[in-house]
Write an enzyme that holds these catalytic residues in place. Sequence first.
Site, short mmCIF file in Angstrom:
data_model
loop_
_atom_site.label_atom_id
_atom_site.label_comp_id
_atom_site.label_asym_id
_atom_site.label_seq_id
_atom_site.Cartn_x
_atom_site.Cartn_y
_atom_site.Cartn_z
N HIS A 215 0.82 -1.21 0.00
CA HIS A 215 0.00 0.00 0.00
C HIS A 215 0.85 1.27 0.00
CE1 HIS A 215 -3.69 -2.28 0.26
NE2 HIS A 215 -3.13 -3.01 1.21
N ASN B 134 4.77 10.86 8.63
CA ASN B 134 6.09 10.85 9.25
C ASN B 134 6.66 9.45 9.20
OD1 ASN B 134 6.19 13.60 10.07
ND2 ASN B 134 4.96 13.14 11.88
N HIS C 191 4.42 12.02 0.29
CA HIS C 191 2.97 11.84 0.43
C HIS C 191 2.39 11.35 -0.89
CE1 HIS C 191 2.77 13.77 4.38
NE2 HIS C 191 3.67 14.60 3.92
#
Length: 397
Positions: free
Chosen positions: A69, A235, A397
Amino acid sequence: MKELQLKYGCNPNQKPSRIFMGDSERELPIEVLNGRPGYINFLDALNSWQLVKELRQATGLPSAASFKHVSPAGAAVGLPLSETLKKIYFVDDIEGLDESAIACAYARARGADRMSSYGDFIALSDTCDRTTALIIKREVSDGVIAPDYTPEALEILKAKRKGTYNVIKIDPTYQPDPVERKQVFGITFEQGRNEIRLDDPKLFENIPTANKTFSEEARRDLIIALITLKYTQSNSVCYVKDGQAIGIGAGQQSRIHCTRLAGQKTDIWWLRQHPKVMALPFVDGIRRADRDNTIDVYISEDEHDDVLRDGAWQQFFKTQPEVLTREEKKQWIAQNRQVALGSDAFFPFGDNIERAHKSGVEYIAQAGGSVRDDHVIMTCDKYGIAMAFTGVRLFHH
C-alpha cells in the site's frame, strides 16, 4: 504503448482507470509480462522500483524491496545471509541462495517483517533469476517489477497464482520529467522531483555529538535508511542493520509513535533469533502465514498464552513450548547492537533517542533544525550515540 487500461482504480467503484504518459511523446516504460496489475499494484511497483534503483546506485549492490500500500514493508541490499537469518527467513532450503545476490536481497527485504510483507509487491534492481523466483513462488505476493527475468524465472512466476501473478518489466534507463504533477480534488499540484543524492558524503559532515565515529557499515546502513524513508509515507523512521531495514514506522502523526513502532518491529526481528523461538516445534504442514502469526503472538508481551495454553498449543506445536519470559526478552534485546536509524525530518525531543537506544541504535541520521536540537544532542551523548544532522527533509505523500 502510451496508455494501459486498468480494471478499476483504488476501489472497484472508481472507474474508468488507466495509466498513461499524458502529453509526452514517450512510450510507457513498462511491459506487463503476466497478469493484470491494478491501480495500487502500479503505485507500489513504480515507487518500489525507484527505491531499489536508488539503493543500487548508492551502494553498488543488488537491491530489493517489499511494498504494501505504497510504503515499503522491507528493503535490503544483497549481502550474504548468516545461517541464523536463513532459518528465521525460512529460506535455508533454497538451492543456490549463496550464489545469488539479488535472491539474498529479496530474502532480507521480505524476511525482516514478514507480517507486514504478507501480500506484498516486490521490486528487484537486477534481473530476476531462478533462485529469486523460487523464493517468490512460495510467498503470498501480488506481483513483481524488475528490469528483466531469466527464461526459467519467468516460467516459474507465470505459473504462480494459477497463472494470474503480476509480472512487470521496466526499462532501467527510463528517466521521468524533472517536474511532477498530480491532482487532488480537481486541483493540480506541481513540484520538482526529489532528486537529492542520499549517498553524498557531505550529508554526514555535520556531527554535533561527542561520538563522531561512523563505521563504513554504519554509513551504508544510514544511506539505506534515508533512501527507504524517501519512499515511505511521512512521518517515518527506519531502523537498519547489516544492509536491511529491520523496523519501519510510517504514516504516524507523531514521530515518537513512528520511533516506537519501528523499534517494536526491530525488537521482534531480533527476538525471532532467540534460541527458544528458533527451536519452536511446529506441527508438520503448518501454513506459512499461520506459522508467522504464531511466532508473532508467542513473542508478544500479553498475548503469548493464546498459542501456549492447553487446547491451543496443539494446533501449532508438536509439544508445548516454554514461555519466553519478559526478563529473557529484555536480556536478549539488550544484546542487539550497531543499529542505524534514519528519520525523514528532525527529532523534536530526546524521547525518540531514548526509545531508539532500547533497540540497539548507535548511529542516527536526521535533518536537525528543531528548537530542541540541544536536548536531542545531549540525549545522544548520554548513550554514546553518533548522530549526523543531514539538513535534508524527506517528506513523501
